[in-house]
Design an enzyme around this catalytic site. Structure first.
Site, PDB file in Angstrom:
ATOM      1  N   TYR A 163       0.846  -1.209   0.000  1.00 27.69           N
ATOM      2  CA  TYR A 163       0.000   0.000   0.000  1.00 27.69           C
ATOM      3  C   TYR A 163       0.879   1.257   0.000  1.00 27.69           C
ATOM      4  O   TYR A 163       0.472   2.323  -0.436  1.00 27.69           O
ATOM      5  CB  TYR A 163      -0.949  -0.031   1.200  1.00 27.69           C
ATOM      6  CG  TYR A 163      -2.181   0.815   1.028  1.00 27.69           C
ATOM      7  CD1 TYR A 163      -3.057   0.640  -0.044  1.00 27.69           C
ATOM      8  CD2 TYR A 163      -2.497   1.808   1.950  1.00 27.69           C
ATOM      9  CE1 TYR A 163      -4.192   1.415  -0.188  1.00 27.69           C
ATOM     10  CE2 TYR A 163      -3.626   2.591   1.819  1.00 27.69           C
ATOM     11  CZ  TYR A 163      -4.471   2.393   0.754  1.00 27.69           C
ATOM     12  OH  TYR A 163      -5.590   3.174   0.615  1.00 27.69           O
ATOM     13  N   LYS A 170      -3.136   7.994   3.931  1.00 29.63           N
ATOM     14  CA  LYS A 170      -4.326   7.678   4.722  1.00 29.63           C
ATOM     15  C   LYS A 170      -4.100   8.006   6.200  1.00 29.63           C
ATOM     16  O   LYS A 170      -5.037   8.411   6.892  1.00 29.63           O
ATOM     17  CB  LYS A 170      -4.725   6.204   4.551  1.00 29.63           C
ATOM     18  CG  LYS A 170      -5.208   5.847   3.147  1.00 29.63           C
ATOM     19  CD  LYS A 170      -6.365   6.704   2.679  1.00 29.63           C
ATOM     20  CE  LYS A 170      -6.988   6.179   1.389  1.00 29.63           C
ATOM     21  NZ  LYS A 170      -7.921   7.157   0.775  1.00 29.63           N
TER      22      LYS A 170
HETATM   23  N1  LIG Z   1     -11.276   0.306  -3.474  1.00 34.86           N
HETATM   24  C1  LIG Z   1     -10.828   0.000  -2.267  1.00 34.86           C
HETATM   25  O1  LIG Z   1     -10.486  -1.144  -1.980  1.00 34.86           O
HETATM   26  C2  LIG Z   1     -10.764   1.061  -1.204  1.00 34.86           C
HETATM   27  C3  LIG Z   1     -10.680   0.662   0.149  1.00 34.86           C
HETATM   28  C4  LIG Z   1     -10.612   1.654   1.132  1.00 34.86           C
HETATM   29  C5  LIG Z   1     -10.629   2.986   0.777  1.00 34.86           C
HETATM   30  N2  LIG Z   1     -10.703   3.335  -0.562  1.00 34.86           N
HETATM   31  C6  LIG Z   1     -10.725   4.763  -0.884  1.00 34.86           C
HETATM   32  O2  LIG Z   1     -11.967   5.089  -1.473  1.00 34.86           O
HETATM   33  C7  LIG Z   1     -11.812   6.300  -2.214  1.00 34.86           C
HETATM   34  C8  LIG Z   1     -12.475   6.131  -3.572  1.00 34.86           C
HETATM   35  O3  LIG Z   1     -11.772   5.165  -4.334  1.00 34.86           O
HETATM   36  P1  LIG Z   1     -12.492   4.043  -5.191  1.00 34.86           P
HETATM   37  O4  LIG Z   1     -11.936   2.758  -4.720  1.00 34.86           O
HETATM   38  O5  LIG Z   1     -13.950   4.258  -5.236  1.00 34.86           O
HETATM   39  O6  LIG Z   1     -11.856   4.262  -6.640  1.00 34.86           O
HETATM   40  P2  LIG Z   1     -12.252   5.293  -7.821  1.00 34.86           P
HETATM   41  O7  LIG Z   1     -11.084   5.261  -8.759  1.00 34.86           O
HETATM   42  O8  LIG Z   1     -13.566   4.932  -8.363  1.00 34.86           O
HETATM   43  O9  LIG Z   1     -12.353   6.706  -7.090  1.00 34.86           O
HETATM   44  C9  LIG Z   1     -11.248   7.567  -6.913  1.00 34.86           C
HETATM   45  C10 LIG Z   1     -11.721   8.944  -7.326  1.00 34.86           C
HETATM   46  O10 LIG Z   1     -10.703   9.925  -7.086  1.00 34.86           O
HETATM   47  C11 LIG Z   1     -10.846  10.891  -8.112  1.00 34.86           C
HETATM   48  N3  LIG Z   1      -9.675  11.747  -8.232  1.00 34.86           N
HETATM   49  C12 LIG Z   1      -8.381  11.374  -8.400  1.00 34.86           C
HETATM   50  N4  LIG Z   1      -7.605  12.474  -8.541  1.00 34.86           N
HETATM   51  C13 LIG Z   1      -8.431  13.547  -8.441  1.00 34.86           C
HETATM   52  C14 LIG Z   1      -8.239  14.961  -8.513  1.00 34.86           C
HETATM   53  N5  LIG Z   1      -7.023  15.500  -8.713  1.00 34.86           N
HETATM   54  N6  LIG Z   1      -9.306  15.771  -8.350  1.00 34.86           N
HETATM   55  C15 LIG Z   1     -10.543  15.259  -8.168  1.00 34.86           C
HETATM   56  N7  LIG Z   1     -10.800  13.942  -8.099  1.00 34.86           N
HETATM   57  C16 LIG Z   1      -9.749  13.101  -8.241  1.00 34.86           C
HETATM   58  C17 LIG Z   1     -11.077  10.036  -9.356  1.00 34.86           C
HETATM   59  O11 LIG Z   1     -11.607  10.818 -10.422  1.00 34.86           O
HETATM   60  C18 LIG Z   1     -12.057   9.009  -8.821  1.00 34.86           C
HETATM   61  O12 LIG Z   1     -13.368   9.462  -9.003  1.00 34.86           O
HETATM   62  C19 LIG Z   1     -10.311   6.575  -2.262  1.00 34.86           C
HETATM   63  O13 LIG Z   1      -9.988   7.507  -1.249  1.00 34.86           O
HETATM   64  C20 LIG Z   1      -9.717   5.212  -1.918  1.00 34.86           C
HETATM   65  O14 LIG Z   1      -8.418   5.314  -1.363  1.00 34.86           O
HETATM   66  C21 LIG Z   1     -10.791   2.405  -1.540  1.00 34.86           C
END
Ligand SMILES: NC(=O)c1ccc[n+]([C@@H]2O[C@H](COP(=O)([O-])OP(=O)(O)OC[C@H]3O[C@@H](n4cnc5c(N)ncnc54)[C@H](O)[C@@H]3O)[C@@H](O)[C@H]2O)c1
Length: 275
Positions: A163, A170
């Site tokens: 990670y 985070k």
């Molecule tokens: N998928 C997992 O396993 C998981 C687990 C825990 C936490 N998360 C967190 O959940 C959140 C959403 O991720 P996700 O998994 O839905 O993936 P995702 O790729 O669908 O979402 C990430 C979003 O961040 C946006 N983004 C990136 N750079 C940007 C910028 N400069 N300005 C505006 N928006 C921007 C992207 O456009 C996208 O919509 C993140 O913070 C991720 O770390 C994900």
């Protein structure tokens, strides 16, 4: 009667229909809430406007999706324009979801000890500082009984190899949640984070969820991974009046994985393999 009847808010971070932000937004809209959405700006040389189109394919199905505007959280004028649109459409809002993270793929793959200076700055700016920037810009339009939620991961609390730099981001994000909860508490604005187990999404794949899905299925007390729907409704809970009284909290939705102090049932597999 829906849980979000009469409630309005802003959803930041839908990229497509697998995004966690979309799972949360769909739950909110099915419960009667109205939402404004953003998409990552398209490059001027992309006439197909892929970023906007992918989000529009989701939002167009819902009357309660009231607008879709570009947002790059690195740009303060973008953030200001989103808040202006939000104020024009809704006046005040009841919830704000921040579901945004990014790190350069090369930096994500590197051992943390080799993270580049530029890569660190970029990842921190988008994945952690942006929560401060959007909360500050939104605080005047958030109602006196409102909630901000962000998405975090256990890799900010403990070392999760692979990670890497995102774990450092985070950890910063988790701390920001606590400090913002303090700053915004007197205004009646709650600030919490949802710490989700691995889910297949664009950002998730970049951060290596593939390997983690198997690990969680074996180690988590529930013996399985969580679903988009489960994360959607728990995110909505944090953004609803049902969680009044909760702020500065990191709520885990991970099948209980974070509660484990040993590999648990994974040991059975190791024992069988080595017997
Ligand atoms: N998928 C997992 O396993 C998981 C687990 C825990 C936490 N998360 C967190 O959940 C959140 C959403 O991720 P996700 O998994 O839905 O993936 P995702 O790729 O669908 O979402 C990430 C979003 O961040 C946006 N983004 C990136 N750079 C940007 C910028 N400069 N300005 C505006 N928006 C921007 C992207 O456009 C996208 O919509 C993140 O913070 C991720 O770390 C994900």
């Amino acid at each position: 009667m829906g849980l979000f009847d009469g409630k309005k808010g802003l959803i930041l971070g839908v990229a497509n229909d697998r995004s966690i932000a979309w799972a949360i937004a769909e739950f909110i809209m099915k419960e009667g809430g109205e939402c404004g959405f953003t998409h990552l700006p398209d490059r001027p040389d992309d006439p197909k406007r892929k970023n906007r189109r992918r989000v529009a394919q989701c939002t167009e199905q819902y009357q309660q999706a009231r607008f879709l505007v570009p947002l790059d959280v690195r740009d303060d004028s973008n953030i200001a324009a989103v808040m202006e649109q939000t104020a024009d459409t809704f006046g005040t809002i009841d919830f704000l979801l921040h579901s945004i993270a990014y790190a350069d793929r090369e930096d994500l793959k590197r051992d943390t000890v080799e993270t580049s200076r530029d890569g660190f700055t970029l990842a921190m700016e988008i994945s952690a500082y942006s929560l401060i920037a959007v909360s500050n810009a939104a605080k005047e339009i958030l109602s006196p009984r409102s909630a901000i939620a962000t998405m975090t991961y256990f890799g900010g609390e403990k070392c999760v190899p692979g990670y890497n730099i995102m774990g450092v981001c985070k950890a910063a994000l988790d701390a920001i949640v606590r400090y913002l909860a303090f700053d915004l508490g007197p205004r009646g604005i709650r600030v919490n984070a949802l710490s989700a187990g691995p889910l297949k999404t664009l950002a998730g794949s970049a951060a290596g969820v593939g390997d983690m899905l198997g690990l969680y299925a074996h180690m988590a007390p529930l013996g399985r991974n969580v679903t988009h729907e489960e994360v959607g409704k728990t995110g909505a809970f944090l953004l609803s009046d049902l969680s009044d009284g909760i702020t500065g909290e990191i709520l885990h939705i991970d099948g209980g994985y974070n509660a484990m102090g040993s590999p648990g049932r994974l040991l059975d597999l190791i024992r069988t393999a080595t017997a």
